[in-house]
Design a protein around this motif. Structure first.
Motif, PDB file in Angstrom:
ATOM      1  N   ASP A  68       0.822  -1.213   0.000  1.00 33.91           N
ATOM      2  CA  ASP A  68       0.000   0.000   0.000  1.00 33.91           C
ATOM      3  C   ASP A  68       0.862   1.272   0.000  1.00 33.91           C
ATOM      4  O   ASP A  68       0.467   2.299  -0.561  1.00 33.91           O
ATOM      5  CB  ASP A  68      -0.927  -0.006   1.227  1.00 33.91           C
ATOM      6  N   ILE A 128      -9.133   7.758  -6.815  1.00 35.63           N
ATOM      7  CA  ILE A 128      -8.647   6.571  -6.092  1.00 35.63           C
ATOM      8  C   ILE A 128      -7.983   5.599  -7.074  1.00 35.63           C
ATOM      9  O   ILE A 128      -7.127   4.812  -6.693  1.00 35.63           O
ATOM     10  CB  ILE A 128      -9.785   5.863  -5.306  1.00 35.63           C
ATOM     11  N   HIS A 176      -3.513  11.994  -9.163  1.00 36.68           N
ATOM     12  CA  HIS A 176      -4.262  11.655  -7.956  1.00 36.68           C
ATOM     13  C   HIS A 176      -4.293  12.833  -6.971  1.00 36.68           C
ATOM     14  O   HIS A 176      -5.354  13.250  -6.513  1.00 36.68           O
ATOM     15  CB  HIS A 176      -3.643  10.415  -7.292  1.00 36.68           C
ATOM     16  N   ARG A 201      -7.474  14.879  -5.432  1.00 28.77           N
ATOM     17  CA  ARG A 201      -7.802  14.615  -4.013  1.00 28.77           C
ATOM     18  C   ARG A 201      -7.748  15.897  -3.184  1.00 28.77           C
ATOM     19  O   ARG A 201      -8.633  16.149  -2.367  1.00 28.77           O
ATOM     20  CB  ARG A 201      -6.828  13.573  -3.434  1.00 28.77           C
ATOM     21  N   GLY A 218     -17.660   5.618  -1.116  1.00 29.16           N
ATOM     22  CA  GLY A 218     -16.738   5.822   0.013  1.00 29.16           C
ATOM     23  C   GLY A 218     -17.484   6.249   1.249  1.00 29.16           C
ATOM     24  O   GLY A 218     -17.228   5.769   2.349  1.00 29.16           O
ATOM     25  N   THR A 273     -19.382   1.944   3.499  1.00 32.03           N
ATOM     26  CA  THR A 273     -18.379   1.712   4.536  1.00 32.03           C
ATOM     27  C   THR A 273     -18.908   2.052   5.929  1.00 32.03           C
ATOM     28  O   THR A 273     -18.910   1.222   6.822  1.00 32.03           O
ATOM     29  CB  THR A 273     -17.163   2.590   4.235  1.00 32.03           C
ATOM     30  N   ARG A 282      -4.204  -3.605  -6.574  1.00 34.66           N
ATOM     31  CA  ARG A 282      -3.161  -2.860  -7.267  1.00 34.66           C
ATOM     32  C   ARG A 282      -2.691  -3.686  -8.457  1.00 34.66           C
ATOM     33  O   ARG A 282      -2.937  -4.890  -8.528  1.00 34.66           O
ATOM     34  CB  ARG A 282      -1.956  -2.592  -6.347  1.00 34.66           C
ATOM     35  N   TYR A 294      -7.229  -6.418   3.346  1.00 36.52           N
ATOM     36  CA  TYR A 294      -7.215  -5.718   4.641  1.00 36.52           C
ATOM     37  C   TYR A 294      -7.879  -6.562   5.727  1.00 36.52           C
ATOM     38  O   TYR A 294      -7.494  -6.543   6.884  1.00 36.52           O
ATOM     39  CB  TYR A 294      -7.975  -4.390   4.546  1.00 36.52           C
ATOM     40  N   SER A 330      -8.066  -0.932   8.050  1.00 36.57           N
ATOM     41  CA  SER A 330      -9.334  -0.707   7.332  1.00 36.57           C
ATOM     42  C   SER A 330      -9.369   0.548   6.468  1.00 36.57           C
ATOM     43  O   SER A 330     -10.132   0.608   5.504  1.00 36.57           O
ATOM     44  CB  SER A 330     -10.498  -0.640   8.325  1.00 36.57           C
ATOM     45  N   PHE A 331      -8.582   1.563   6.815  1.00 35.38           N
ATOM     46  CA  PHE A 331      -8.553   2.789   6.004  1.00 35.38           C
ATOM     47  C   PHE A 331      -7.402   2.793   5.002  1.00 35.38           C
ATOM     48  O   PHE A 331      -7.183   3.789   4.306  1.00 35.38           O
ATOM     49  CB  PHE A 331      -8.411   4.027   6.904  1.00 35.38           C
ATOM     50  N   PHE A 385      -3.313   2.614   3.722  1.00 36.76           N
ATOM     51  CA  PHE A 385      -2.098   3.354   4.081  1.00 36.76           C
ATOM     52  C   PHE A 385      -1.603   4.107   2.859  1.00 36.76           C
ATOM     53  O   PHE A 385      -2.018   3.818   1.756  1.00 36.76           O
ATOM     54  CB  PHE A 385      -0.994   2.361   4.500  1.00 36.76           C
ATOM     55  N   HIS A 416      -3.247   6.856  -0.826  1.00 37.90           N
ATOM     56  CA  HIS A 416      -4.693   6.661  -1.017  1.00 37.90           C
ATOM     57  C   HIS A 416      -5.431   6.434   0.304  1.00 37.90           C
ATOM     58  O   HIS A 416      -6.628   6.111   0.287  1.00 37.90           O
ATOM     59  CB  HIS A 416      -4.955   5.482  -1.958  1.00 37.90           C
ATOM     60  N   CYS A 470      -7.745   6.470   3.289  1.00 38.52           N
ATOM     61  CA  CYS A 470      -9.117   6.982   3.225  1.00 38.52           C
ATOM     62  C   CYS A 470      -9.202   8.476   3.536  1.00 38.52           C
ATOM     63  O   CYS A 470      -8.793   8.927   4.607  1.00 38.52           O
ATOM     64  CB  CYS A 470      -9.985   6.205   4.204  1.00 38.52           C
TER      65      CYS A 470
HETATM   66  C1  HEM Z   1     -15.568   3.166   8.098  1.00 40.15           C
HETATM   67  C2  HEM Z   1     -15.653   3.876   7.018  1.00 40.15           C
HETATM   68  C3  HEM Z   1     -14.669   3.839   5.880  1.00 40.15           C
HETATM   69  C4  HEM Z   1     -13.769   2.878   5.524  1.00 40.15           C
HETATM   70  C5  HEM Z   1     -13.485   1.555   6.201  1.00 40.15           C
HETATM   71  C6  HEM Z   1     -13.087   3.349   4.329  1.00 40.15           C
HETATM   72  C7  HEM Z   1     -12.087   2.639   3.668  1.00 40.15           C
HETATM   73  C8  HEM Z   1     -11.321   3.165   2.636  1.00 40.15           C
HETATM   74  C9  HEM Z   1     -10.203   2.475   2.015  1.00 40.15           C
HETATM   75  C10 HEM Z   1      -9.748   1.074   2.352  1.00 40.15           C
HETATM   76  C11 HEM Z   1      -9.679   3.300   1.077  1.00 40.15           C
HETATM   77  C12 HEM Z   1      -8.494   3.014   0.156  1.00 40.15           C
HETATM   78  C13 HEM Z   1      -7.210   3.094   0.926  1.00 40.15           C
HETATM   79  C14 HEM Z   1      -5.982   2.694   0.153  1.00 40.15           C
HETATM   80  O1  HEM Z   1      -6.068   2.339  -1.020  1.00 40.15           O
HETATM   81  O2  HEM Z   1      -4.900   2.753   0.750  1.00 40.15           O
HETATM   82  C15 HEM Z   1     -10.488   4.508   1.078  1.00 40.15           C
HETATM   83  C16 HEM Z   1     -10.279   5.574   0.256  1.00 40.15           C
HETATM   84  C17 HEM Z   1     -11.154   6.628   0.175  1.00 40.15           C
HETATM   85  N1  HEM Z   1     -12.236   6.886   0.985  1.00 40.15           N
HETATM   86 FE1  HEM Z   1     -12.852   5.797   2.553  1.00 40.15          FE
HETATM   87  N2  HEM Z   1     -13.608   4.569   3.985  1.00 40.15           N
HETATM   88  C18 HEM Z   1     -14.574   4.919   4.904  1.00 40.15           C
HETATM   89  C19 HEM Z   1     -15.318   6.080   4.923  1.00 40.15           C
HETATM   90  C20 HEM Z   1     -15.243   7.076   3.983  1.00 40.15           C
HETATM   91  C21 HEM Z   1     -16.048   8.269   3.956  1.00 40.15           C
HETATM   92  C22 HEM Z   1     -17.111   8.628   4.993  1.00 40.15           C
HETATM   93  C23 HEM Z   1     -15.690   8.973   2.842  1.00 40.15           C
HETATM   94  C24 HEM Z   1     -16.179  10.270   2.292  1.00 40.15           C
HETATM   95  C25 HEM Z   1     -17.132  10.932   2.558  1.00 40.15           C
HETATM   96  C26 HEM Z   1     -14.619   8.238   2.196  1.00 40.15           C
HETATM   97  C27 HEM Z   1     -13.967   8.653   1.055  1.00 40.15           C
HETATM   98  C28 HEM Z   1     -12.842   8.042   0.542  1.00 40.15           C
HETATM   99  C29 HEM Z   1     -12.108   8.559  -0.589  1.00 40.15           C
HETATM  100  C30 HEM Z   1     -12.430   9.812  -1.388  1.00 40.15           C
HETATM  101  C31 HEM Z   1     -11.034   7.678  -0.830  1.00 40.15           C
HETATM  102  C32 HEM Z   1      -9.963   7.778  -1.908  1.00 40.15           C
HETATM  103  C33 HEM Z   1      -8.696   8.368  -1.346  1.00 40.15           C
HETATM  104  C34 HEM Z   1      -7.564   8.469  -2.341  1.00 40.15           C
HETATM  105  O3  HEM Z   1      -7.503   7.726  -3.317  1.00 40.15           O
HETATM  106  O4  HEM Z   1      -6.707   9.324  -2.132  1.00 40.15           O
HETATM  107  N3  HEM Z   1     -14.392   7.095   2.914  1.00 40.15           N
HETATM  108  N4  HEM Z   1     -11.467   4.395   2.048  1.00 40.15           N
END
Ligand code: HEM
Length: 420
Positions: A75, A102, A109, A113, A258, A262, A310, A333, A361-362, A364, A367, A369
């Motif tokens: 990641d 994403i 990116h 972002r 997103g 989630t 990936r 994850y 979960s989010f 690293f 990208h 979260c």
């Molecule tokens: C418990 C809730 C959530 C979980 C578990 C979660 C999980 C994730 C994961 C696994 C990724 C990709 C990380 C990676 O590739 O390293 C991600 C990216 C992202 N998430 Fe979340 N998410 C959550 C809530 C949210 C919320 C509430 C929003 C927006 C309102 C959101 C918006 C995004 C966006 C825009 C990305 C792309 C980031 C990027 O590519 O730079 N997520 N999320």
């Protein structure tokens, strides 16, 4: 059971993971997640073949990365492990070639972002706290105490959809469209959840694009709002995105999914975890100040997105295995979050777990979260308000889950409330 028999089966739910030859294990199978038996398969892989190659599956050949440390390595190494080939297992939908940040590499990116990140950042969230609490109270005050109802429909969906509508400044009366588009967007053959055909999916998502196109035109030139659309429509780096509809739609889907699936599934998953670990529910009643820590533990426990994908841009050796340029690499994850070499007693739900925020979960790296603080805030407020009103949210019937390897989703959860 013999492998010759297992090979004929449509579903592997009843299969013992140790009866399948290691090189035949296929973690893309959606039924394993729907039946919530995926953990025991990953336990075998972590022990015997942590970087595992599946040569043939419905979604093609892929590597499964299953340990906490190896997932972090992939990641954080975005120069070698690209997101541009898609972030979901399998081949992207050929009907609708969307592009979201994403699924982009640097520098594109970052350019996209950073435009919308402030909407989900601390300043805006501080402003939104009271609105979120008001809505949480309204939802909870209208629940039928002592009667059986579906928590997913009445609470998890309602709350997350409302929050998302705020972040988009989306017309409240139409907010259920967001839930619908989110469900539609994640229905693809590769994930296993495909209730609709690719053509139907395309039609629905084009409607989503048209709806948001109108909002864009209303907001372009007016910089007063702090919502995702106003931010995109008025920033020099993204103000022309409307002329690239598949980029606009890709980002819409990203932000909708997103912010929706989630958090929704964490809201349901937390209730279920507390029912499965009643001593933790008792501890929560005794010490509601543990809520912020519990929220992180819920997000680890549920891992609402079991994987991100990936594509290797170069050959790379990982944990003794040779990944080749072009290979599909899946970071599970959900498996890393159950890895006992990184997390103490990972199979237990522990609301006062030390360092609870150190989960996968989010994701690293670049990208990670963008909405992680939004999700945590919503869940924190929700649980604070739940604990003021109810001594127990009791799960009283069968819990149904989504057949999907990408969204670990709870679709139905009958509960009964006990007043505080
Ligand atoms: C418990 C809730 C959530 C979980 C578990 C979660 C999980 C994730 C994961 C696994 C990724 C990709 C990380 C990676 O590739 O390293 C991600 C990216 C992202 N998430 Fe979340 N998410 C959550 C809530 C949210 C919320 C509430 C929003 C927006 C309102 C959101 C918006 C995004 C966006 C825009 C990305 C792309 C980031 C990027 O590519 O730079 N997520 N999320």
């Amino acid at each position: 059971m013999k492998w010759s028999e297992i090979k004929q089966l449509d579903s592997w739910v009843e299969v013992d993971p140790y009866d399948v030859p290691l090189d035949k294990i296929d973690m893309s199978r959606p039924e394993l997640f729907e039946a919530n038996v995926h953990d025991r398969w990953f336990a075998r892989l972590r022990k015997e073949d942590p970087v595992h190659y599946c040569a043939a599956s419905k979604v093609g050949a892929f590597w499964s990365i299953t340990t906490f440390d190896d997932i972090k390595t992939v990641d954080t190494n975005h120069q070698i492990f690209s997101s541009a080939g898609g972030i979901v297992i399998g081949v992207p939908d050929a009907n609708l070639k969307t592009a979201s940040f994403i699924a982009m590499d640097q520098p594109k990116h970052d350019h996209q972002r950073r435009v919308v990140a402030p909407s989900a950042g601390p300043v805006n969230l501080n402003e939104l706290q009271s609105v979120i609490r008001e809505k949480a109270c309204l939802i909870l005050d209208n629940l039928p105490v002592g009667e059986t109802f579906d928590w997913v429909e009445k609470v998890s969906i309602e709350m997350t959809t409302y929050m998302l509508a705020i972040l988009f400044d989306f017309p409240m009366e139409d907010r259920h469209k967001l839930t619908h588009w989110s469900d539609v967007a994640t229905s693809t053959e590769a994930t296993g959840n495909f209730a609709i055909t690719p053509k139907e999916r395309e039609i629905e998502l084009r409607e989503c694009l048209a709806y948001f196109g109108e909002l864009w035109h209303q907001r372009a030139g007016n910089t007063e709002g702090f919502d995702f659309i106003t931010m995109f429509a008025n920033h020099p780096d993204t103000k022309d995105m409307i002329d690239d509809p598949m980029n606009f739609l890709g980002n819409l889907i990203l932000l909708i999914v997103g912010g929706n699936d989630t958090t929704r599934n964490s809201m349901s998953g937390g209730v279920l975890a507390l029912n499965d670990f009643p001593e933790q529910y008792a501890l929560l009643r005794e010490k509601p100040e543990l809520i912020p820590n519990m929220v992180s533990e819920i997000i680890r426990w549920q891992t609402p997105l079991p994987h991100m994908r990936r594509t290797a841009l170069e050959d790379f050796e990982l944990n003794g295995k040779q990944i080749k340029k072009g290979d599909q690499v899946i970071m599970w994850y959900t498996s890393g979050n159950r890895d006992d070499s990184a997390i103490d007693r990972p199979e237990a739900f522990i609301i006062d777990r030390p360092k609870a925020r150190q989960h996968l979960s989010f994701g690293f790296g670049i990208h990670r979260c963008m909405g992680n603080r939004v999700a945590e805030l919503q869940l924190k407020i929700m649980w604070e308000e739940i604990m003021k009103r109810f001594s127990k949210v009791e799960v009283v019937g069968e819990v149904k889950r989504l057949p999907s390897n990408f969204v670990f989703g709870i679709t139905e959860m009958p509960v009964r409330l006990h007043a505080a």
